[in-house]
Design an enzyme around this catalytic site. Sequence first.
Site, PDB file in Angstrom:
ATOM      1  N   GLY A 249     -12.391 -17.782   2.235  1.00 35.91           N
ATOM      2  CA  GLY A 249     -14.122 -17.426   2.337  1.00 35.91           C
ATOM      3  C   GLY A 249     -14.534 -16.896   1.071  1.00 35.91           C
ATOM      4  O   GLY A 249     -15.330 -17.179   0.620  1.00 35.91           O
ATOM      5  N   GLY A 478      -7.114 -16.374   5.439  1.00 36.77           N
ATOM      6  CA  GLY A 478      -5.030 -16.419   4.593  1.00 36.77           C
ATOM      7  C   GLY A 478      -4.490 -15.453   3.979  1.00 36.77           C
ATOM      8  O   GLY A 478      -3.766 -15.406   3.315  1.00 36.77           O
ATOM      9  N   ASN A 643       0.992  -4.100   6.355  1.00 30.11           N
ATOM     10  CA  ASN A 643       2.162  -4.726   5.844  1.00 30.11           C
ATOM     11  C   ASN A 643       2.401  -4.803   4.634  1.00 30.11           C
ATOM     12  O   ASN A 643       1.107  -5.554   3.938  1.00 30.11           O
ATOM     13  CB  ASN A 643       1.936  -5.770   6.857  1.00 30.11           C
ATOM     14  CG  ASN A 643       2.616  -6.955   6.413  1.00 30.11           C
ATOM     15  OD1 ASN A 643       3.323  -7.324   5.369  1.00 30.11           O
ATOM     16  ND2 ASN A 643       2.975  -7.967   7.777  1.00 30.11           N
ATOM     17  N   PRO A 644       2.959  -3.648   4.483  1.00 33.23           N
ATOM     18  CA  PRO A 644       2.954  -3.907   2.508  1.00 33.23           C
ATOM     19  C   PRO A 644       3.388  -5.230   1.737  1.00 33.23           C
ATOM     20  O   PRO A 644       3.038  -5.436   0.636  1.00 33.23           O
ATOM     21  CB  PRO A 644       4.468  -3.021   2.441  1.00 33.23           C
ATOM     22  CG  PRO A 644       4.817  -3.168   3.298  1.00 33.23           C
ATOM     23  CD  PRO A 644       4.409  -3.639   4.676  1.00 33.23           C
ATOM     24  N   GLY A 714      -9.617  -0.926   2.909  1.00 33.24           N
ATOM     25  CA  GLY A 714      -9.357  -2.278   2.546  1.00 33.24           C
ATOM     26  C   GLY A 714      -8.746  -2.539   1.067  1.00 33.24           C
ATOM     27  O   GLY A 714      -8.453  -1.425   0.759  1.00 33.24           O
ATOM     28  N   GLU A 717     -10.158  -6.963  -1.533  1.00 33.24           N
ATOM     29  CA  GLU A 717     -11.495  -7.361  -2.569  1.00 33.24           C
ATOM     30  C   GLU A 717     -10.710  -6.326  -3.944  1.00 33.24           C
ATOM     31  O   GLU A 717     -11.066  -6.626  -5.810  1.00 33.24           O
ATOM     32  CB  GLU A 717     -13.177  -6.583  -2.478  1.00 33.24           C
ATOM     33  CG  GLU A 717     -13.023  -7.855  -1.716  1.00 33.24           C
ATOM     34  CD  GLU A 717     -15.211  -7.733  -1.113  1.00 33.24           C
ATOM     35  OE1 GLU A 717     -15.884  -7.776  -1.295  1.00 33.24           O
ATOM     36  OE2 GLU A 717     -14.655  -7.000  -0.096  1.00 33.24           O
TER      37      GLU A 717
END
Length: 754
Positions: A249, A478, A643-644, A714, A717
């Site tokens: 996206g 994704g 989740n590493p 997060g 990014e």
Amino acid sequence: MPEITLTQAPAHVRHGSNIGQPLTRRDGILKVTGGARYAADNHPAGMLYAVLAVSSIARGRVTFLDVATAKAHPGVVEVMTPANKPALAQDPDEKTNPFVFRLDLLQSERVRYANQPIAVVIAETLEAATEGAALLSPRYDIDTPRVGLDATESFVPSAVGPGFPPAAHRGDIKAGLAAASKRIEATYETAPQYHNAMEPHAIVAAWDGDTLSVDTPSQGLAMAQGRLAGLFGIAPNKIHIRSPFLGGGFGSKGAISGPQVLGIMAARMVGKPVKLVLRREQMFGPVGHRAETRQTLRMGADNDGKLTALSHHTKTASSTFDDFFEPASDASHTLYASPAIATSHEAVRADTGTPLFMRAPGEATGSIALESAIDEMAQACGLDPLAFRLKNYAEVEPISGKPFSSKALRECYGQGAEHFGWEGRPLASRQMRDHDGLLVGWGVGTATFPALMFEGHARAVLRQDGSGTVEIGAHDMGQGAWTALAQIAADSLGLDIDHVEFRSGTSDLPDAGIAGGSSHTATAGMAIHNAGADVIARLADLATNDHRSPLFGAGNAGVIARDGRLFRRDDESRSESYADVLRRAGLAAIEGQGSAAANPAAQSTYAMHAHGAVFAEVKVDPDLGRIRVTRLVGAFAAGRIINPRLVRSQLCGGMIWGVSFALHEHAVMDQRSGRPMNPNLAEYHIPVNADVPSVVAILVEEHDPHVNALGIKGVGEIGITGTAGAVANAVYHATGIRVRKFPITLDRLIEPQA
Ligand code: MOS
């Protein structure tokens, strides 16, 4: 609602049974076997194909379309133009709030940018629609297009990015510069970039009376639903959007785009389901991009190598008809502790599509300039660039003065430098060569990204057979949301992940907010966590109020949940299975709801960011100027890691975007026609595997108690920030040539620029 302690101290009961596990993607097998159904894979019965005709000019009017010839072409069913398009309930140029972007929906013959949709041809086959679109042979009245940062008179936008003030300052820049013993001033330019997700924007739309069903990729289902409801004048609950998988996206699927709406209009016009898929070159205009910038940084430092002033000014561009301004200067708000900081923006209007949020909007663009300038300042001070950063990184957020909610940046610098082997780096440039004679350079950049949350909702159900269901209209672009959110879902119910059905990806489910701003795991995850906690709280009420239960009298907060059982917190030998509690209460299932949003009190007290440090090695051919990134090491602190495996993948992906920003991506605009000259993935360069042979993401442990109850920040990014600058700085270190125009291409290393 009863308060239950596990919502506030999840670590106490989680035991990492699901959260923290490096599970592989739950949708991985579907994807690699072709079983995952993307929007364009849908073929409802009777479906027709729509193809856009787009403008080859950037400014003017369409004066003629050969509709008759196109319509006469075998297989063509209809040609939708401004003359016959179905009426909309809302003017697509109406701006109802800053996040509703103006769309080109054939509202007039006017052309505002190249590749703007000017007609839609609907046919029985894709081939017929494509040929029909080619037969339209448009004629235009052409006005001289204005592109680039000097195209028109500049002005100060009223807001930048998602509504930030265009300027901010703290302290006295003039005094800071005057007090400095070393000063730098440098101007950096970044190129226009286009999102270019692997999956182009696509839609399959079907009307049934006033009910609309669409398959289309979306980073924000409820927002898309609301926008479509407004445009078509129907209730949001009459609109069903399915978006189980997105092929990327990058921000361009945040708001619904014009071409997606045109697909729906086409379906309404012909009374049949219609599929519309953008061709790659049609992505360069109507679905957003990152505008170019020209950024001037001025800094001063004292004899100890401490910053005394930092000013960051950005000039950028937006479209002629809407507002989005890349907030590049704001990157300087959070990273370096200068007693004086000033940031500002100015903009021009150009004949392009409206820019949009794209892969760390502002942070990425500003970071490459800031990190380059910090390197130049370090050099002026005669200091190693890492040592200079260690002297100057901010302990509290400099612009707001707020303490960080948690910060492990020093740890990131340390772990990253050690893994990379930074020690012994020669201070001067052009000192290292490999055994093939290639110039070797090492660079560093600091990474940062705000820890954001939007608003989200979820529903959880626990059944008597010990299984659960968690539902949320979330988005897997994704990045692995299906997997990470399912892990949170399982823990929220105190069940093994195999006993929880996780349902997601349609607008009929509770609103998950938007998968943007690297906030999705925090927002959707907390909504899920709270929904599960609501179920457990109801279950605990049943047990603790029932004298037949071993948990009787424990009090709701005195109960913890795991492995399908409730336990007394103070005596774990006393427990009862969920199934027993439900059976005795005569309930087949129990349902809970959860919501999540940022906590305003915590936000006003703390600055919330993820942090990192990225180290890059490049090799440059001294004769040919060819640049290869041979090693990238990033160390990131981003709160609790759900989740590493997936987080490493996100961070590595972000770092590769950074390489892309520094060395590859550049939409070249033709100054005469206003058209992008490389609207394809052959000439719009992005890194491939061979461009980045070694990428390492180190996860630095961090517990942030203030961002949200789970401590999630997060990771989507942050990787691009820091990396782009690290690569640019490594190129300087290898060659001694400071390129200030991005992407850095080999010609600039052969013929040094002024
Ligand atoms: Mo993004 S640019 O937060 O989708």
